[in-house]
Write an enzyme that holds these catalytic residues in place. Structure first.
Site, PDB file in Angstrom:
ATOM      1  N   CYS A 263      -6.346 -40.881  11.927  1.00 28.19           N
ATOM      2  CA  CYS A 263      -5.848 -39.499  11.844  1.00 28.19           C
ATOM      3  C   CYS A 263      -4.793 -39.265  12.914  1.00 28.19           C
ATOM      4  O   CYS A 263      -5.054 -39.433  14.110  1.00 28.19           O
ATOM      5  CB  CYS A 263      -7.004 -38.521  12.020  1.00 28.19           C
ATOM      6  SG  CYS A 263      -6.483 -36.810  12.288  1.00 28.19           S
TER       7      CYS A 263
ATOM      8  N   CYS B 232      -5.824 -36.822  15.877  1.00 24.23           N
ATOM      9  CA  CYS B 232      -6.916 -37.109  16.808  1.00 24.23           C
ATOM     10  C   CYS B 232      -6.370 -37.578  18.167  1.00 24.23           C
ATOM     11  O   CYS B 232      -5.274 -38.143  18.246  1.00 24.23           O
ATOM     12  CB  CYS B 232      -7.848 -38.164  16.211  1.00 24.23           C
ATOM     13  SG  CYS B 232      -9.061 -37.491  15.036  1.00 24.23           S
TER      14      CYS B 232
ATOM     15  N   HIS C 242     -12.480 -34.230  15.008  1.00 24.70           N
ATOM     16  CA  HIS C 242     -11.883 -34.335  13.681  1.00 24.70           C
ATOM     17  C   HIS C 242     -12.615 -33.483  12.649  1.00 24.70           C
ATOM     18  O   HIS C 242     -12.030 -33.097  11.635  1.00 24.70           O
ATOM     19  CB  HIS C 242     -11.905 -35.813  13.262  1.00 24.70           C
ATOM     20  CG  HIS C 242     -11.235 -36.117  11.973  1.00 24.70           C
ATOM     21  ND1 HIS C 242      -9.862 -36.038  11.791  1.00 24.70           N
ATOM     22  CD2 HIS C 242     -11.754 -36.502  10.770  1.00 24.70           C
ATOM     23  CE1 HIS C 242      -9.570 -36.375  10.541  1.00 24.70           C
ATOM     24  NE2 HIS C 242     -10.692 -36.665   9.911  1.00 24.70           N
TER      25      HIS C 242
ATOM     26  N   ASN D 188      -3.417 -23.525   6.998  1.00 28.95           N
ATOM     27  CA  ASN D 188      -3.737 -23.923   5.628  1.00 28.95           C
ATOM     28  C   ASN D 188      -5.024 -24.734   5.694  1.00 28.95           C
ATOM     29  O   ASN D 188      -5.102 -25.720   6.426  1.00 28.95           O
ATOM     30  CB  ASN D 188      -2.622 -24.777   5.024  1.00 28.95           C
ATOM     31  CG  ASN D 188      -1.312 -24.022   4.920  1.00 28.95           C
ATOM     32  OD1 ASN D 188      -1.303 -22.816   4.687  1.00 28.95           O
ATOM     33  ND2 ASN D 188      -0.211 -24.724   5.093  1.00 28.95           N
TER      34      ASN D 188
ATOM     35  N   SER E  44      -3.144 -32.155   3.533  1.00 30.51           N
ATOM     36  CA  SER E  44      -3.274 -33.609   3.453  1.00 30.51           C
ATOM     37  C   SER E  44      -4.094 -34.190   4.587  1.00 30.51           C
ATOM     38  O   SER E  44      -4.571 -35.329   4.502  1.00 30.51           O
ATOM     39  CB  SER E  44      -1.884 -34.264   3.441  1.00 30.51           C
ATOM     40  OG  SER E  44      -1.151 -33.912   4.598  1.00 30.51           O
TER      41      SER E  44
ATOM     42  N   HIS F  31      -8.161 -32.765   9.669  1.00 33.12           N
ATOM     43  CA  HIS F  31      -8.386 -32.398  11.071  1.00 33.12           C
ATOM     44  C   HIS F  31      -8.019 -30.920  11.259  1.00 33.12           C
ATOM     45  O   HIS F  31      -6.901 -30.506  10.945  1.00 33.12           O
ATOM     46  CB  HIS F  31      -7.519 -33.262  11.989  1.00 33.12           C
ATOM     47  CG  HIS F  31      -7.886 -33.157  13.438  1.00 33.12           C
ATOM     48  ND1 HIS F  31      -8.367 -34.225  14.166  1.00 33.12           N
ATOM     49  CD2 HIS F  31      -7.848 -32.107  14.301  1.00 33.12           C
ATOM     50  CE1 HIS F  31      -8.606 -33.829  15.419  1.00 33.12           C
ATOM     51  NE2 HIS F  31      -8.292 -32.544  15.519  1.00 33.12           N
TER      52      HIS F  31
ATOM     53  N   HIS G  77      -6.461 -27.727  12.058  1.00 33.60           N
ATOM     54  CA  HIS G  77      -5.219 -27.425  12.774  1.00 33.60           C
ATOM     55  C   HIS G  77      -4.494 -26.278  12.097  1.00 33.60           C
ATOM     56  O   HIS G  77      -4.714 -25.955  10.932  1.00 33.60           O
ATOM     57  CB  HIS G  77      -4.302 -28.652  12.816  1.00 33.60           C
ATOM     58  CG  HIS G  77      -3.732 -29.047  11.484  1.00 33.60           C
ATOM     59  ND1 HIS G  77      -4.476 -29.693  10.502  1.00 33.60           N
ATOM     60  CD2 HIS G  77      -2.491 -28.874  10.952  1.00 33.60           C
ATOM     61  CE1 HIS G  77      -3.719 -29.914   9.442  1.00 33.60           C
ATOM     62  NE2 HIS G  77      -2.516 -29.417   9.686  1.00 33.60           N
TER      63      HIS G  77
ATOM     64  N   GLN H 285      -0.372 -24.181  12.132  1.00 33.73           N
ATOM     65  CA  GLN H 285       1.036 -24.458  12.334  1.00 33.73           C
ATOM     66  C   GLN H 285       1.766 -23.184  12.769  1.00 33.73           C
ATOM     67  O   GLN H 285       1.276 -22.070  12.551  1.00 33.73           O
ATOM     68  CB  GLN H 285       1.674 -24.992  11.052  1.00 33.73           C
ATOM     69  CG  GLN H 285       1.080 -26.312  10.580  1.00 33.73           C
ATOM     70  CD  GLN H 285       1.803 -26.855   9.355  1.00 33.73           C
ATOM     71  OE1 GLN H 285       2.980 -27.198   9.429  1.00 33.73           O
ATOM     72  NE2 GLN H 285       1.101 -26.929   8.238  1.00 33.73           N
TER      73      GLN H 285
END
Length: 350
Positions: free
Chosen positions: A53, A56, A115, A155, A163, A166, A168, A170
């Site tokens: 990933c 990570c 993760h 998202n 996709s 993990h 997160h 933006q």
């Protein structure tokens, strides 16, 4: 079906004063036969660390840079950004009209080094740490020369098209004000000019007075499925106090925001006992110099695409071609469902 049920299934249109549009509520379509694609409501068990990933700690990203062994929230500039302050184009335009470089700053915000640890599964203090980072990022980017708008978003879920699982978010900082924030600012400014008051404050007051669409609230914030909701489980989370930016929240208010935000996400996960696909958007006032912040009211939108446990809401012919959204449910009913859910995450209950 009795007369009351028939009346509940009648379609109606409701005016969305934020986007200057009609939203059609068509609850009868929510129970019609369905033979289309279904969403598989399965929770994939992920490891706490994945060496493959690129988000990570300690992993080399696709762009060649290596993540530090971070232990908290980690922010970095996107290696493959949709926008960049360095982009340049030859010439002044094309035969089709004006063409300009897509300039801006795109960042990735890793919520945790783990993760498999999502926001609703984090402890309250950890979510608060994420929000402190988001506030500081907005403070920095909103005063960056050339930046006119900063959008923070998350998202979540394969159904959204994510996709990398993990956890997160933006940040897209742009040299222009995107369409939806621009319309909202215009509507808020018009309302302030004509009535001398905040459009968002009037919406909050009406929702609290009505009560039927409130999902949860605390001393500083209210969360509701709006009267004009476009999506079945859409929620607006908004401060009771009028502030145009997340940076104007007090320390106590930011903690309160993290707490109620986490609660909403827990309710979403508990709805179908799975990680709930969702788009979360922080709507701050544009930071462009020609935008007076006074009319605007900071808020967070939750825009989940599921209309039921295994069905997505699609924007098909009428909506894509006509531009008006059809919501297959009534906001009052959706809010009632969300309101009754536990605030303890389903994975932590015995």
């Amino acid at each position: 079906m009795n007369n009351n049920n028939i009346l509940q299934r009648v379609s109606r249109k409701r005016w969305n004063p934020l986007l200057r549009e009609w939203v059609i509520m068509a609850p009868a379509t929510g129970v019609r036969p369905w033979s289309g694609a279904l969403v598989e409501p399965v929770r994939n068990e992920l490891p706490g660390y994945d060496p493959e990933c690129y988000l990570c700690p300690g992993v080399e990203r696709a762009g060649g840079k290596k993540n530090p062994d971070y232990t908290g929230v980690y922010v970095f500039d996107n290696d493959f950004p949709s926008l960049s302050m360095d982009y340049r184009l030859p010439g002044d335009g094309t035969a089709m009209g004006d063409e300009q470089p897509a300039r801006g700053i795109c960042r990735v915000v890793c919520f945790s080094p783990r993760h498999n640890l999502t926001l609703p599964e984090m402890e309250e203090a950890e979510v608060h740490g994420v929000f402190r980072t988001l506030r500081s990022q907005f403070a920095e980017l909103s005063v960056t020369p050339g930046i006119e708008h900063v959008m923070i978003f998350e998202n979540r879920g394969i159904a959204i098209g994510v996709s990398n699982p993990h956890p997160h978010g933006q940040i897209y900082s742009t040299d222009f004000v995107p369409k939806i924030p621009a319309i909202r600012y215009e509507q808020a400014s018009k309302h302030m000019s004509e009535k001398g008051s905040c459009l968002f404050c009037s919406i909050i007051e009406n929702e609290i007075d009505d009560g039927s669409r409130i999902v949860t609230e605390n001393e500083h914030f209210a969360a509701f499925v709006p009267y004009f909701a476009r999506l079945t489980f859409e929620i607006i989370l908004i401060p009771r106090r009028h502030v145009p930016f997340i940076t104007e929240l007090t320390g106590e208010e930011l903690l309160s925001l993290a707490r109620i935000h986490r609660e909403i996400l827990i309710r979403y996960d508990n709805l179908f006992r799975m990680p709930f696909p969702n788009i979360t958007v922080f709507q701050n006032c544009p930071c462009a110099g020609n935008h007076d912040p006074k009319p605007y009211h900071f808020h967070i939108e939750f825009l989940p695409p599921l209309r039921s446990r295994d069905k997505l809401k699609y924007m098909a012919g009428f909506e894509s071609g006509g531009g008006n959204i059809i919501n297959p449910s009534l906001p009052e009913e959706s809010a009632g469902v969300l309101r009754e859910l536990s605030t303890i995450h389903y994975t932590k209950r015995s």
